[in-house]
Write an enzyme that holds these catalytic residues in place. Sequence first.
Site, short mmCIF file in Angstrom:
data_model
loop_
_atom_site.label_atom_id
_atom_site.label_comp_id
_atom_site.label_asym_id
_atom_site.label_seq_id
_atom_site.Cartn_x
_atom_site.Cartn_y
_atom_site.Cartn_z
N ASP A 66 -22.69 10.98 -11.71
CA ASP A 66 -24.03 10.67 -11.22
C ASP A 66 -24.01 9.90 -9.91
OD1 ASP A 66 -23.02 8.28 -12.15
OD2 ASP A 66 -24.66 7.86 -13.55
N CYS A 116 0.83 -1.21 0.00
CA CYS A 116 0.00 0.00 0.00
C CYS A 116 0.86 1.26 0.00
CB CYS A 116 -0.93 0.00 1.21
SG CYS A 116 -2.20 -1.29 1.15
#
Length: 220
Positions: free
Chosen positions: A139, A45
């Site tokens: 959206d 990570c």
Amino acid sequence: MALALGDTAPNFQAETTEGRIDFHEWLGDQWGVLFSHPKDFTPVCTTELGAVARLKPEFDRRGVKVIGLSVDPVDDHGRWAKDIEETQGTALNYPLIGDTDLSISKAWGLLPAAVEGGSQGRTAADNQTVRNVFVIGPDKKIKLILVYPMTTGRNFDEILRVIDSLQLTATHRVATPADWKQGEDVIIAGSVSNEEAKTLYPNGWKAPKPYIRIVPQPGG
């Protein structure tokens, strides 16, 4: 409950390395990428957060906001950010969400709802499913979900490529073939009849098979 393509991205309020946000308000009317991490101070990570920081100008150019999520506290994120800058050569330039009560991870289907407690005492192995990439449209609908194991670093060049395809196909009635890159030929969508296609593409198209109608990328 796992999220699916087309679902509305769950909203949340959270502390981040850049202050408290409401996710939907933060996203506004832009595209977004949320990518999650099982724990701070983990090696793969660390490289991923650095890679996204280096690529941030590419996300910006596409009008895409980027945000990371890790289950640990924001204070830990701040200390981790110093390691990321030192080892990866690029400072964090986007927010990283703290999810100490695991509520966001649960809402986004990354951890089972039945998991009790918070992030304290949990290991990366406990949280190994918190390794997703979500692309969210203006959206607020989820357009892409990628799931990675802890041992495989994510390919953010591929994520940029997919965003190029998503943005193109959201505005033009086309699809992109395998391994497509920006500027290459595309395929007329199956929902477009040949009569409509003649209007949209008066110069015609290549058709190695009737159902494969190839045209130059529109809008380029």
